[in-house]
Design a protein around this motif. Sequence first.
Motif, short mmCIF file in Angstrom:
data_model
loop_
_atom_site.label_atom_id
_atom_site.label_comp_id
_atom_site.label_asym_id
_atom_site.label_seq_id
_atom_site.Cartn_x
_atom_site.Cartn_y
_atom_site.Cartn_z
N PHE A 97 0.84 -1.21 0.00
CA PHE A 97 0.00 0.00 0.00
C PHE A 97 0.87 1.26 0.00
O PHE A 97 0.59 2.22 -0.73
N ARG A 98 1.93 1.25 0.79
CA ARG A 98 2.82 2.42 0.82
C ARG A 98 3.54 2.59 -0.52
O ARG A 98 3.71 3.72 -1.01
N ALA A 99 3.94 1.48 -1.12
CA ALA A 99 4.61 1.54 -2.41
C ALA A 99 3.68 2.07 -3.49
O ALA A 99 4.10 2.82 -4.37
N CYS A 100 2.40 1.70 -3.41
CA CYS A 100 1.42 2.22 -4.38
C CYS A 100 1.29 3.74 -4.23
O CYS A 100 1.22 4.47 -5.23
N GLU A 101 1.24 4.22 -3.01
CA GLU A 101 1.16 5.67 -2.79
C GLU A 101 2.37 6.38 -3.37
O GLU A 101 2.24 7.43 -4.01
N GLU A 102 3.55 5.81 -3.15
CA GLU A 102 4.77 6.46 -3.61
C GLU A 102 4.96 6.38 -5.12
O GLU A 102 5.55 7.29 -5.72
N SER A 103 4.45 5.31 -5.73
CA SER A 103 4.66 5.12 -7.17
C SER A 103 3.53 5.69 -8.02
O SER A 103 3.61 5.69 -9.24
N GLY A 104 2.46 6.14 -7.37
CA GLY A 104 1.34 6.72 -8.12
C GLY A 104 0.31 5.73 -8.60
O GLY A 104 -0.56 6.09 -9.40
N VAL A 105 0.37 4.51 -8.13
CA VAL A 105 -0.67 3.53 -8.45
C VAL A 105 -1.84 3.78 -7.51
O VAL A 105 -1.77 3.48 -6.32
N ARG A 106 -2.91 4.33 -8.03
CA ARG A 106 -4.00 4.78 -7.17
C ARG A 106 -5.01 3.66 -6.84
O ARG A 106 -5.51 3.59 -5.72
N ARG A 107 -5.29 2.79 -7.80
CA ARG A 107 -6.40 1.85 -7.65
C ARG A 107 -5.92 0.54 -7.03
O ARG A 107 -5.05 -0.14 -7.57
N VAL A 108 -6.48 0.18 -5.88
CA VAL A 108 -6.15 -1.07 -5.20
C VAL A 108 -7.44 -1.76 -4.79
O VAL A 108 -8.27 -1.18 -4.07
N VAL A 109 -7.62 -2.98 -5.27
CA VAL A 109 -8.74 -3.82 -4.85
C VAL A 109 -8.16 -4.93 -3.98
O VAL A 109 -7.30 -5.70 -4.43
#
Length: 430
Positions: A97-109
């Motif tokens: 989740f933190r990596a998604c925030e930092e890399s700009g991947v917004r959508r997580v299911v």
Amino acid sequence: MRVLVLGAYGLIGTYVSLRLVADGHEVAGLGRRTAQAARRLPGLRWIAGDLRAMTRVESWVEPLRGIDAVINCAGVLQDGPNDKVAAVQTDAALALFRACEESGVRRVVHFSAPPSGSGTPFETTKRQADRALADSSLDWLILRPALVLAPQAYGGTALLRGLAALPFWRPRIAGAGLLHVVSVFDLAETVSRAIATPALTRRAYDLAHPASISLDDLTRAFRGWLGLAPVASGRLPGWLTAAVGRLADLAGWLGWRSPARTTALGELRQGIAVKPEPWIADILSHPVSLEQFLIAHPATVQERRFAAGYFLKPLGLVALAFFWVATGVLGLTAARGEAVEALLRGGLPDGLAPAAVVAGSVIDIALGCALLVARTARPALIGMILVSAIYLVVATVLMPGLWLDPFGALLKIVPSIVAALAMLALLPDR
């Protein structure tokens, strides 16, 4: 859209990934055993990754490169030699989740599980990941499916099929709570709509058909689906259920992922309490019921064979292991002298015969013990087949009269080879 699916070759992940591919998305699957997965699901791009070790943000930089959305279908029921519940369901998830925030991947299911209050590590780690995702800045969706029905049998539904197919008696587990079910195709449809609908965000849904069902009624329904005649049912006492759970836990530490471990039994006692109304109102207005699912996917001879052989696999593995260990122990103790004399009569030198008996006995014990460990079971079975063939050839050359032995000393090796071949065929669990 480019989508990363964690646990893409698992029960839920398989159907979710195939649906996303059918929708035209580019899907990358992440898992440990990617070589076999690539043969089963060639439409995915596979990334080798072990979630147990991906507990730092840096672990996710490469897997997330070029990704637009993440679907987390990974989950672990209970700790074992190859499974770490906290590492997979909390540590790796939080790092993701933190990596998604930092890399700009917004959508997580994120696939979770309905709250049960069982207090097991499975449930508590799921809740920790849910809270962390809910507190993040991501466009998240938390999906909590009930008992998942799928054409593919795995885990709890595989156990239910096995219980339903027992030939003379159908057990009822004492203290089991009410359950809800959900079709795996409804899960895949939900993910498909979530990916296509940006407005579906920052919500948690219980995924289940509204009708509850008892475990006894569920096994009865599976038995009818298999086309088997009704049989008498009886209540399993609590102490026996607990003993089965402990044995399954022991098997778990040997690498076997039994759905009868104490965590599963603990969740079963709590039942599956869900509130699917928001999901039905927002996403899927007519979820498939148990009856509709079974009608739409009629059982064939494959399902009947699987269900009938479900308990034969562990019984066969234990029986073979005991047979090989016992013959080895006898060769080192009570039957050692007789075995040495037989080899001497066959023409082996005095110095070689005792060593051959000891070596053969040690090999037998080693193969029997290796069969009990999931990681070494396949090579152990292959070894049993090869060693049995060698025994047959050597005995035929040195002591051909054993073929006429009234106790079938050599004849019995043939069905043991067939038994090992049968266990080899039944070994894969998905």
